[in-house]
Design a protein around this motif. Structure first.
Motif, PDB file in Angstrom:
ATOM      1  N   LEU A  81      38.694  56.167  41.185  1.00  0.00           N
ATOM      2  CA  LEU A  81      38.262  54.780  41.055  1.00  0.00           C
ATOM      3  C   LEU A  81      39.241  53.965  40.230  1.00  0.00           C
ATOM      4  O   LEU A  81      39.860  54.478  39.291  1.00  0.00           O
ATOM      5  CB  LEU A  81      36.882  54.721  40.399  1.00  0.00           C
ATOM      6  N   GLY A  82      39.376  52.687  40.593  1.00  0.00           N
ATOM      7  CA  GLY A  82      40.262  51.803  39.859  1.00  0.00           C
ATOM      8  C   GLY A  82      39.771  50.377  39.891  1.00  0.00           C
ATOM      9  O   GLY A  82      38.735  50.055  40.488  1.00  0.00           O
ATOM     10  N   ASN A  83      40.533  49.509  39.268  1.00  0.00           N
ATOM     11  CA  ASN A  83      40.178  48.102  39.123  1.00  0.00           C
ATOM     12  C   ASN A  83      40.640  47.326  40.363  1.00  0.00           C
ATOM     13  O   ASN A  83      41.612  46.590  40.340  1.00  0.00           O
ATOM     14  CB  ASN A  83      40.818  47.534  37.855  1.00  0.00           C
ATOM     15  N   GLY A  84      39.915  47.528  41.460  1.00  0.00           N
ATOM     16  CA  GLY A  84      40.316  46.955  42.733  1.00  0.00           C
ATOM     17  C   GLY A  84      41.302  47.878  43.437  1.00  0.00           C
ATOM     18  O   GLY A  84      41.976  48.694  42.801  1.00  0.00           O
ATOM     19  N   SER A  85      41.408  47.765  44.764  1.00  0.00           N
ATOM     20  CA  SER A  85      42.317  48.657  45.478  1.00  0.00           C
ATOM     21  C   SER A  85      43.774  48.378  45.142  1.00  0.00           C
ATOM     22  O   SER A  85      44.622  49.271  45.250  1.00  0.00           O
ATOM     23  CB  SER A  85      42.088  48.570  46.988  1.00  0.00           C
ATOM     24  N   ASP A  86      44.094  47.150  44.706  1.00  0.00           N
ATOM     25  CA  ASP A  86      45.466  46.871  44.272  1.00  0.00           C
ATOM     26  C   ASP A  86      45.851  47.759  43.097  1.00  0.00           C
ATOM     27  O   ASP A  86      46.963  48.299  43.037  1.00  0.00           O
ATOM     28  CB  ASP A  86      45.625  45.399  43.871  1.00  0.00           C
ATOM     29  N   ASP A  87      44.938  47.921  42.152  1.00  0.00           N
ATOM     30  CA  ASP A  87      45.181  48.794  41.006  1.00  0.00           C
ATOM     31  C   ASP A  87      45.341  50.238  41.460  1.00  0.00           C
ATOM     32  O   ASP A  87      46.244  50.956  41.010  1.00  0.00           O
ATOM     33  CB  ASP A  87      44.011  48.671  40.023  1.00  0.00           C
ATOM     34  N   VAL A  88      44.482  50.666  42.388  1.00  0.00           N
ATOM     35  CA  VAL A  88      44.548  52.041  42.895  1.00  0.00           C
ATOM     36  C   VAL A  88      45.883  52.300  43.592  1.00  0.00           C
ATOM     37  O   VAL A  88      46.529  53.335  43.382  1.00  0.00           O
ATOM     38  CB  VAL A  88      43.378  52.311  43.856  1.00  0.00           C
ATOM     39  N   ILE A  89      46.325  51.350  44.405  1.00  0.00           N
ATOM     40  CA  ILE A  89      47.589  51.535  45.130  1.00  0.00           C
ATOM     41  C   ILE A  89      48.776  51.476  44.175  1.00  0.00           C
ATOM     42  O   ILE A  89      49.726  52.263  44.295  1.00  0.00           O
ATOM     43  CB  ILE A  89      47.723  50.498  46.257  1.00  0.00           C
ATOM     44  N   ALA A  90      48.738  50.571  43.215  1.00  0.00           N
ATOM     45  CA  ALA A  90      49.829  50.487  42.240  1.00  0.00           C
ATOM     46  C   ALA A  90      49.954  51.796  41.458  1.00  0.00           C
ATOM     47  O   ALA A  90      51.065  52.297  41.219  1.00  0.00           O
ATOM     48  CB  ALA A  90      49.602  49.318  41.290  1.00  0.00           C
ATOM     49  N   LEU A  91      48.823  52.371  41.055  1.00  0.00           N
ATOM     50  CA  LEU A  91      48.842  53.660  40.365  1.00  0.00           C
ATOM     51  C   LEU A  91      49.343  54.766  41.295  1.00  0.00           C
ATOM     52  O   LEU A  91      50.051  55.683  40.859  1.00  0.00           O
ATOM     53  CB  LEU A  91      47.449  54.000  39.850  1.00  0.00           C
ATOM     54  N   SER A  92      49.011  54.650  42.569  1.00  0.00           N
ATOM     55  CA  SER A  92      49.475  55.639  43.548  1.00  0.00           C
ATOM     56  C   SER A  92      50.986  55.568  43.725  1.00  0.00           C
ATOM     57  O   SER A  92      51.652  56.600  43.877  1.00  0.00           O
ATOM     58  CB  SER A  92      48.782  55.411  44.897  1.00  0.00           C
ATOM     59  N   THR A 206      38.144  49.488  49.217  1.00  0.00           N
ATOM     60  CA  THR A 206      37.760  48.458  48.261  1.00  0.00           C
ATOM     61  C   THR A 206      36.324  48.008  48.488  1.00  0.00           C
ATOM     62  O   THR A 206      35.807  48.097  49.602  1.00  0.00           O
ATOM     63  CB  THR A 206      38.701  47.242  48.382  1.00  0.00           C
ATOM     64  N   PHE A 207      35.696  47.510  47.431  1.00  0.00           N
ATOM     65  CA  PHE A 207      34.377  46.897  47.515  1.00  0.00           C
ATOM     66  C   PHE A 207      34.490  45.384  47.725  1.00  0.00           C
ATOM     67  O   PHE A 207      33.487  44.692  47.821  1.00  0.00           O
ATOM     68  CB  PHE A 207      33.599  47.152  46.221  1.00  0.00           C
ATOM     69  N   SER A 208      35.711  44.860  47.778  1.00  0.00           N
ATOM     70  CA  SER A 208      35.919  43.414  47.812  1.00  0.00           C
ATOM     71  C   SER A 208      35.575  42.792  49.152  1.00  0.00           C
ATOM     72  O   SER A 208      35.176  41.625  49.206  1.00  0.00           O
ATOM     73  CB  SER A 208      37.384  43.087  47.477  1.00  0.00           C
ATOM     74  N   LYS A 209      35.726  43.523  50.249  1.00  0.00           N
ATOM     75  CA  LYS A 209      35.551  42.944  51.579  1.00  0.00           C
ATOM     76  C   LYS A 209      34.154  43.221  52.127  1.00  0.00           C
ATOM     77  O   LYS A 209      33.291  42.360  52.114  1.00  0.00           O
ATOM     78  CB  LYS A 209      36.622  43.501  52.530  1.00  0.00           C
ATOM     79  N   SER A 210      33.933  44.422  52.611  1.00  0.00           N
ATOM     80  CA  SER A 210      32.676  44.721  53.293  1.00  0.00           C
ATOM     81  C   SER A 210      31.473  44.736  52.352  1.00  0.00           C
ATOM     82  O   SER A 210      30.337  44.582  52.803  1.00  0.00           O
ATOM     83  CB  SER A 210      32.780  46.055  54.028  1.00  0.00           C
ATOM     84  N   ARG A 211      31.691  44.922  51.052  1.00  0.00           N
ATOM     85  CA  ARG A 211      30.569  44.987  50.112  1.00  0.00           C
ATOM     86  C   ARG A 211      30.411  43.723  49.267  1.00  0.00           C
ATOM     87  O   ARG A 211      29.601  43.686  48.334  1.00  0.00           O
ATOM     88  CB  ARG A 211      30.696  46.226  49.214  1.00  0.00           C
ATOM     89  N   SER A 212      31.194  42.695  49.564  1.00  0.00           N
ATOM     90  CA  SER A 212      31.020  41.366  48.938  1.00  0.00           C
ATOM     91  C   SER A 212      31.116  41.392  47.416  1.00  0.00           C
ATOM     92  O   SER A 212      30.433  40.631  46.734  1.00  0.00           O
ATOM     93  CB  SER A 212      29.669  40.753  49.346  1.00  0.00           C
ATOM     94  N   LEU A 213      31.977  42.268  46.876  1.00  0.00           N
ATOM     95  CA  LEU A 213      32.096  42.375  45.420  1.00  0.00           C
ATOM     96  C   LEU A 213      33.530  42.124  44.960  1.00  0.00           C
ATOM     97  O   LEU A 213      34.023  42.786  44.046  1.00  0.00           O
ATOM     98  CB  LEU A 213      31.614  43.750  44.948  1.00  0.00           C
ATOM     99  N   ALA A 214      34.192  41.146  45.579  1.00  0.00           N
ATOM    100  CA  ALA A 214      35.579  40.847  45.199  1.00  0.00           C
ATOM    101  C   ALA A 214      35.689  40.480  43.723  1.00  0.00           C
ATOM    102  O   ALA A 214      36.677  40.803  43.061  1.00  0.00           O
ATOM    103  CB  ALA A 214      36.128  39.714  46.074  1.00  0.00           C
ATOM    104  N   GLY A 215      34.656  39.826  43.195  1.00  0.00           N
ATOM    105  CA  GLY A 215      34.686  39.413  41.799  1.00  0.00           C
ATOM    106  C   GLY A 215      34.510  40.547  40.809  1.00  0.00           C
ATOM    107  O   GLY A 215      34.771  40.373  39.615  1.00  0.00           O
TER     108      GLY A 215
END
Length: 355
Positions: A81-92, A206-215
């Protein structure tokens, strides 16, 4: 004189879609979900005890990992888990792309990838999409230091299937392959099940798109124990607490509310298909989308002019002034009402052009 300035990082950052503060706008330029989060997630927000914020959140966010593991049919040890998928990919990128060989990805894709490469000094090579904006898997036979591909791709909206991913993995047995599945829930093929077969495959979401939790900024990855353990080590060497307590609580509730999840996805898909058909009837070429946005062009009308006209009407879409796609528009799928307003203004523009 001022030689310290020579040591400042000189980099061109990623530019997100415009976040307008105007009222009465149709904001369909950032691929956000037009529907609210799950009622169960909203309930978790209302019942969240503010007094708990004085404590650090769970460093490994185990309760949310458990919910995701159950949802995807994997082990808790296979979830990151990370702070948005951008964080996850950057760590990757930091965790897996450490050879001197260039990593590989498409020439038209998520524009954050080259930013991370420049920031982290990772060599990279891009391969052109075909004339129909498909990824040619044969390009990725070449030796590389890693591969990252969004599936569905952005901004093109096209998704490749299981055969494509298996061939990609068979061609890249000696490097880590990342499949970025930010938009997969809207009708794409998910590679999650293949992580059980390929130890070097990482799937991000990510939870930002299909789960409406971008914020809330919740991102995750699913992969082998080997990949996830390295990701955890990199995270804990950088920031042990990437997911906050409220995000964990709302994330768990969202994952558990599968009925609402399916309902909102189907709404977006139905609206996407309707808008696609209406735009094609207006003379647009619209790619077959598996995402919550569409990618469209018109052979006789300027995409840039449409973008600028719609902006004056408070309808915000996305235009990319980039090679090969500078006459295309990316249109996020909003509610039926928002898309009706978009289509009305688009038709008005086309009528004016004919005069």
């Amino acid at each position: 004189m001022n030689t310290w300035k020579n040591n400042l990082r000189d980099i061109e950052p990623y530019v997100p879609g415009e976040q307008s503060k105007e009222s009465d706008i149709v904001k369909i330029n950032a691929n956000e979900n037009p529907y609210p989060p799950s009622p169960m997630a909203v309930k978790a927000l209302r019942e969240f005890g503010a007094e708990s914020l004085r404590f650090y959140p769970s460093a490994d966010a185990t309760p949310l990992k458990e919910a995701l593991a159950e949802h995807y049919g994997v082990g808790v040890e296979n979830v990151f888990l990370g702070n948005g998928s951008d964080d996850v990919i950057a760590l990757s990128f930091q965790a897996f792309f450490n050879s001197e060989k260039p990593i590989a990805y498409p020439d038209i894709t998520y524009s954050f990838y080259p930013v991370w490469c420049r920031l982290l000094k990772i060599p990279y090579k891009t391969y052109p999409l075909t004339d129909s904006f498909r990824i040619n898997v044969e390009d990725y036979k070449e030796e590389n230091g890693g591969v990252i591909i969004p599936n569905p791709n952005a901004p093109t909206s096209i998704c490749e299937g299981e055969e494509f991913v298996r061939r990609l993995m068979d061609y890249n047995t000696d490097s880590v392959v990342i499949i970025d599945e930010a938009y997969v829930d809207f009708g794409g093929y998910s590679s999650v099940k293949l992580t059980k077969e390929y130890e070097n495959l990482l799937v991000t979401g990510t939870f930002s798109k299909s789960r409406s939790l971008a914020g809330m900024r919740i991102g995750f990855a699913i992969g082998s124990r080997t990949l996830i353990s390295v990701l955890e080590a990199v995270k804990n060497s950088y920031n042990s607490y990437t997911v906050d307590s409220l995000s964990i609580a709302m994330g768990i509730a969202s994952v558990k509310d599968d009925e609402y999840f399916r309902e909102t996805i189907n709404k977006v898909i139905n609206t996407r298909e309707r808008v696609t058909n209406e735009m094609r009837a207006l003379g647009f070429t619209v790619l077959d989308s598996s995402a919550n946005f569409i990618f469209a062009t018109h052979e006789s009308v300027s995409a840039k002019e449409i973008f600028e006209y719609l902006k004056t009407k408070k309808v915000f879409i996305r235009y990319f002034n980039l090679p090969r796609i500078d006459n295309y528009l990316r249109i996020s799928i909003g509610t039926d009402g928002e898309m009706d307003r978009f289509l009305t203004e688009l038709k008005n523009y086309l009528k004016e052009k004919k005069k």
